[in-house]
Design a protein around this motif. Structure first.
Motif, PDB file in Angstrom:
ATOM      1  N   ILE A   1       0.865  -1.183   0.000  1.00 51.62           N
ATOM      2  CA  ILE A   1       0.000   0.000   0.000  1.00 51.62           C
ATOM      3  C   ILE A   1       0.906   1.239   0.000  1.00 51.62           C
ATOM      4  O   ILE A   1       0.742   2.174  -0.780  1.00 51.62           O
ATOM      5  CB  ILE A   1      -0.930  -0.005   1.233  1.00 51.62           C
ATOM      6  N   PHE A   2       1.899   1.183   0.889  1.00 52.56           N
ATOM      7  CA  PHE A   2       2.903   2.238   0.990  1.00 52.56           C
ATOM      8  C   PHE A   2       3.611   2.437  -0.357  1.00 52.56           C
ATOM      9  O   PHE A   2       3.793   3.552  -0.834  1.00 52.56           O
ATOM     10  CB  PHE A   2       3.913   1.766   2.050  1.00 52.56           C
ATOM     11  N   PHE A   3       3.976   1.328  -0.954  1.00 50.70           N
ATOM     12  CA  PHE A   3       4.688   1.362  -2.233  1.00 50.70           C
ATOM     13  C   PHE A   3       3.870   2.080  -3.295  1.00 50.70           C
ATOM     14  O   PHE A   3       4.372   2.940  -4.024  1.00 50.70           O
ATOM     15  CB  PHE A   3       4.990  -0.072  -2.682  1.00 50.70           C
ATOM     16  N   ALA A   4       2.578   1.743  -3.373  1.00 52.27           N
ATOM     17  CA  ALA A   4       1.713   2.346  -4.394  1.00 52.27           C
ATOM     18  C   ALA A   4       1.652   3.858  -4.220  1.00 52.27           C
ATOM     19  O   ALA A   4       1.546   4.600  -5.199  1.00 52.27           O
ATOM     20  CB  ALA A   4       0.313   1.738  -4.297  1.00 52.27           C
ATOM     21  N   GLN A   5       1.743   4.324  -2.951  1.00 50.81           N
ATOM     22  CA  GLN A   5       1.646   5.761  -2.704  1.00 50.81           C
ATOM     23  C   GLN A   5       2.954   6.502  -2.992  1.00 50.81           C
ATOM     24  O   GLN A   5       2.936   7.685  -3.292  1.00 50.81           O
ATOM     25  CB  GLN A   5       1.245   5.998  -1.243  1.00 50.81           C
ATOM     26  N   LEU A   6       4.076   5.801  -2.855  1.00 51.82           N
ATOM     27  CA  LEU A   6       5.352   6.512  -2.870  1.00 51.82           C
ATOM     28  C   LEU A   6       6.254   6.241  -4.069  1.00 51.82           C
ATOM     29  O   LEU A   6       7.288   6.876  -4.210  1.00 51.82           O
ATOM     30  CB  LEU A   6       6.135   6.192  -1.583  1.00 51.82           C
ATOM     31  N   TRP A   7       5.895   5.279  -4.906  1.00 56.52           N
ATOM     32  CA  TRP A   7       6.871   4.878  -5.915  1.00 56.52           C
ATOM     33  C   TRP A   7       7.227   5.986  -6.885  1.00 56.52           C
ATOM     34  O   TRP A   7       8.364   6.133  -7.295  1.00 56.52           O
ATOM     35  CB  TRP A   7       6.439   3.608  -6.646  1.00 56.52           C
ATOM     36  N   ARG A   8       6.242   6.835  -7.213  1.00 58.24           N
ATOM     37  CA  ARG A   8       6.526   7.910  -8.177  1.00 58.24           C
ATOM     38  C   ARG A   8       7.597   8.859  -7.653  1.00 58.24           C
ATOM     39  O   ARG A   8       8.504   9.262  -8.380  1.00 58.24           O
ATOM     40  CB  ARG A   8       5.256   8.729  -8.434  1.00 58.24           C
ATOM     41  N   ALA A   9       7.453   9.193  -6.364  1.00 56.56           N
ATOM     42  CA  ALA A   9       8.422  10.120  -5.769  1.00 56.56           C
ATOM     43  C   ALA A   9       9.804   9.495  -5.657  1.00 56.56           C
ATOM     44  O   ALA A   9      10.782  10.191  -5.388  1.00 56.56           O
ATOM     45  CB  ALA A   9       7.930  10.559  -4.389  1.00 56.56           C
ATOM     46  N   ASN A  10       9.875   8.168  -5.831  1.00 56.51           N
ATOM     47  CA  ASN A  10      11.159   7.477  -5.720  1.00 56.51           C
ATOM     48  C   ASN A  10      11.759   7.085  -7.058  1.00 56.51           C
ATOM     49  O   ASN A  10      12.737   6.337  -7.101  1.00 56.51           O
ATOM     50  CB  ASN A  10      11.001   6.234  -4.834  1.00 56.51           C
ATOM     51  N   LEU A  11      11.173   7.588  -8.150  1.00 52.90           N
ATOM     52  CA  LEU A  11      11.763   7.304  -9.455  1.00 52.90           C
ATOM     53  C   LEU A  11      13.118   7.990  -9.549  1.00 52.90           C
ATOM     54  O   LEU A  11      13.259   9.139  -9.126  1.00 52.90           O
ATOM     55  CB  LEU A  11      10.838   7.788 -10.576  1.00 52.90           C
ATOM     56  N   PRO A  12      14.125   7.309 -10.062  1.00 53.40           N
ATOM     57  CA  PRO A  12      15.456   7.924 -10.123  1.00 53.40           C
ATOM     58  C   PRO A  12      15.500   9.080 -11.124  1.00 53.40           C
ATOM     59  O   PRO A  12      14.752   9.097 -12.103  1.00 53.40           O
ATOM     60  CB  PRO A  12      16.364   6.784 -10.571  1.00 53.40           C
ATOM     61  N   ASN A  13      16.365  10.050 -10.868  1.00 54.40           N
ATOM     62  CA  ASN A  13      16.580  11.136 -11.815  1.00 54.40           C
ATOM     63  C   ASN A  13      18.067  11.494 -11.854  1.00 54.40           C
ATOM     64  O   ASN A  13      18.883  10.853 -11.184  1.00 54.40           O
ATOM     65  CB  ASN A  13      15.714  12.350 -11.464  1.00 54.40           C
ATOM     66  N   ARG A  14      18.415  12.535 -12.620  1.00 58.01           N
ATOM     67  CA  ARG A  14      19.834  12.847 -12.813  1.00 58.01           C
ATOM     68  C   ARG A  14      20.537  13.267 -11.539  1.00 58.01           C
ATOM     69  O   ARG A  14      21.712  12.977 -11.334  1.00 58.01           O
ATOM     70  CB  ARG A  14      19.965  13.968 -13.843  1.00 58.01           C
ATOM     71  N   THR A  15      19.795  13.972 -10.684  1.00 53.30           N
ATOM     72  CA  THR A  15      20.387  14.425  -9.426  1.00 53.30           C
ATOM     73  C   THR A  15      20.911  13.236  -8.616  1.00 53.30           C
ATOM     74  O   THR A  15      21.889  13.353  -7.892  1.00 53.30           O
ATOM     75  CB  THR A  15      19.332  15.183  -8.599  1.00 53.30           C
ATOM     76  N   ASP A  16      20.227  12.094  -8.759  1.00 52.63           N
ATOM     77  CA  ASP A  16      20.621  10.920  -7.981  1.00 52.63           C
ATOM     78  C   ASP A  16      22.031  10.451  -8.330  1.00 52.63           C
ATOM     79  O   ASP A  16      22.805  10.087  -7.448  1.00 52.63           O
ATOM     80  CB  ASP A  16      19.631   9.772  -8.203  1.00 52.63           C
ATOM     81  N   ALA A  17      22.352  10.492  -9.622  1.00 50.24           N
ATOM     82  CA  ALA A  17      23.692  10.075 -10.043  1.00 50.24           C
ATOM     83  C   ALA A  17      24.731  11.017  -9.438  1.00 50.24           C
ATOM     84  O   ALA A  17      25.777  10.575  -8.946  1.00 50.24           O
ATOM     85  CB  ALA A  17      23.774  10.078 -11.563  1.00 50.24           C
ATOM     86  N   GLN A  18      24.407  12.313  -9.459  1.00 47.76           N
ATOM     87  CA  GLN A  18      25.298  13.315  -8.868  1.00 47.76           C
ATOM     88  C   GLN A  18      25.497  13.043  -7.375  1.00 47.76           C
ATOM     89  O   GLN A  18      26.604  13.067  -6.857  1.00 47.76           O
ATOM     90  CB  GLN A  18      24.662  14.701  -9.091  1.00 47.76           C
TER      91      GLN A  18
END
Lengths: 322, 228
Positions: B84-101
């Motif tokens: 349930i938690f996963f369904a609510q939060l997965w979008r906010a946890n998608l990787p982006n360029r800042t993550d590599a930095q």
């Protein structure tokens, strides 16, 4: 005498001390520091000569009677094997195989009495997580101590012969005990006692090997060139052995493993995984606690709060202006 | 402004003073603690069956038989609450360029030099790593766990599959426990984080220091409560 030498004779009439006690344990499941036994019992073995078996199932009946189990009445599906498989109420089972010998084109009716082999290196005991639920005595008997069993089924995964069965009623594992309760009092196993053709015999492991040699010589003289003793070294030898007329291919006897050994997966699970896993978790937890106590924390500075206030104010002003 | 994955319905700036920022609503917090309780119970009951020196932990559950019976059911509850938690939060946890930095500057992260890092949205790469790691291992654990659930699925799969499942279950359990330790440690090391999961909010300064992009986005969108 510390172990019975035969299953045929009647039990001793004079009172005797039970000889399978805690001090006779050589292995105990989930127990690392077991004191060595102060005596060594003579290793015993059951020898099953499949060439002498007539398939009467007296052994099954004797097993049910002695162990006071109640196997379910099942339906006849056109094979002699009955019940269909080992169960928590059926510790031994005659498995019938109709095999056509490619060399002679003869149909051979193979009957193998299946049940716990009492391995010298028992996979069930290695896999068991519950202290004292599986034990091995110095005479070679591997026994399940039901009061310590938690019903997890790990023994099933550890066993190379597919023997233990978990009861759906009391959630405990069951298998052949080699009649440890009879052997402890100087009697041989019930199945061996009941066998009308002496296809099942019982005694010291040395005696049984000698007896097997005679039987093998006899079988060879009658044309079974590959007759031999099944005492698989992959599990350190067993305390239930077979005389097979086709010892070059044990698998024809209802899938008896040709070269049984504890699965490599189980060895990895109960070896490197258990020790490195525990160490990794322990170190990580200890490291986190120590660093948490003595390391420098990442704290929010007062100027961070000021910057946030400023940001919010500016945003508000912007909105009011708009 | 494009729709951001980082801003969730309950994320709101409260003017204060002092400024606080809503991060998790009551539903998410309750769910988080259900998952956390289950994980701790699974850890204790699972470890008791993992190493003989920890078998005494079965006493906490009323003995070995009860531990064996309860462990899988707790796992089912954890699986449901986590997803349930996963369904609510997965979008906010998608990787982006800042993550590599962020990952490339892990030294600055560990040494607390956040001023050298790019501005971070609702979650940094470390938090995302824990999120996806948890999700991955929970799936592996529930699948392998069901295969070795003796009471109901004891003979549903061939013995080779069950042997691999029991090994996979153990290894995954060790790894998820390491992840769990990292998660708890990071939440404590980064002071001011725990209140996000207790009171549901963090201070403005915490948001400015650790998740400035997220804070700016909230401010820019006017997600600000009227002054009290």
């Amino acid at each position: 005498m510390d172990s019975p030498r035969t299953a045929v004779s009647n039990p001793p009439v004079q009172p005797m001390e039970s000889n399978l006690t805690q001090r006779d344990l050589v292995r105990r499941s989930a127990t690392s520091e077991l004191p060595p036994p102060d005596r060594q019992l003579t290793p015993v073995a059951k020898l099953i000569d499949v060439s002498k078996c007539i398939g009467c199932k007296a052994c099954q009946s004797a097993c049910i009677e002695w162990n006071d189990t109640f196997p379910d009445i099942e339906e006849n599906v056109g094979v002699y094997t009955n019940p269909h498989d080992l169960t928590e109420n059926m510790f031994t089972l005659m498995r019938f195989t109709e095999w056509v010998n490619p060399e002679t084109d003869n149909l051979e009716w193979l009957i193998r009495k299946d049940g716990c082999m009492h391995c010298a290196d028992p996979g069930c005991l290695k896999a068991c997580p519950s202290p004292g639920a599986i034990v091995q005595y110095s005479n070679g008997i591997v026994d399940f101590i039901h009061e310590n069993c938690i019903g997890c089924g790990y023994c099933v995964k550890g066993c190379p012969f597919n023997i233990p069965r978990i009861s759906k009623v009391d959630h405990r594992a069951y298998k052949c005990t080699l009649c440890s309760d009879r052997v402890a009092m100087g009697q041989g196993p019930a199945c061996a006692k009941a066998c009308p053709t002496q296809a099942i015999v019982f005694g010291t492991k040395d005696d049984m090997k000698k007896h097997a040699d005679e039987r093998i010589a006899d079988l060879k003289s009658r044309g079974y060139a590959n007759a031999g003793l099944y005492d698989p070294p992959g599990v350190g030898g067993t305390h239930v052995m077979y005389v097979l007329h086709h010892n070059d291919k044990p698998h024809i006897y209802a899938d008896l493993p040709d070269d049984p050994k504890i699965s490599a997966v189980i060895e990895v699970w109960k070896g490197v995984t258990k020790y490195t896993g525990l160490a990794a978790m322990g170190l990580a937890a200890a490291g986190a606690i120590l660093h948490g106590l003595f390391g420098k924390a990442n704290r929010v500075e007062p100027e961070d709060e000021v910057s946030a206030e400023k940001l919010v104010e500016e945003a508000e002003d912007l909105r009011e202006g708009a | 402004m494009p729709r951001s994955n980082d801003v969730q319905p309950e994320d709101t700036i409260h003017r204060g003073p002092p400024v606080t920022v809503g991060r998790y609503g009551p539903g998410k917090r309750l769910n988080h603690w259900i998952t956390a309780s289950c994980l701790i119970l699974l850890l204790l009951s699972g470890l008791s069956m993992f190493h003989p020196s920890l078998f005494f932990l079965t006493d906490l559950f009323g003995g070995g038989q009860n531990t064996r019976m309860l462990h899988p059911w707790i796992g089912v509850v954890l699986f449901l609450s986590f997803f349930i938690f996963f369904a609510q939060l997965w979008r906010a946890n998608l990787p982006n360029r800042t993550d590599a930095q962020w990952v490339s500057q892990i030294g600055d992260v560990v040494n607390g030099h956040e001023e050298r890092l790019p501005e971070i949205g609702k979650y940094n790469a470390g938090q995302k790593f824990i999120f996806w790691g948890m999700a991955f291992f929970i799936i592996v654990l529930i699948v392998s766990g069901i295969i070795i659930w003796e009471q109901y699925f004891g003979e549903a799969t061939p013995i080779d599959v069950r042997r691999i499942a029991v090994l996979t279950h153990s290894v995954s359990a060790v790894l998820i426990i390491l992840l769990f330790i990292l998660h708890v440690y990071a939440a404590i090391w980064t002071r001011g984080t725990l209140r996000a999961m207790t009171r549901g909010s963090v201070t403005g300064g915490w948001a400015w220091r650790h998740h400035r992009k997220w804070l700016k986005e909230l401010a820019g969108r006017g997600r600000i409560d009227p002054a009290e």
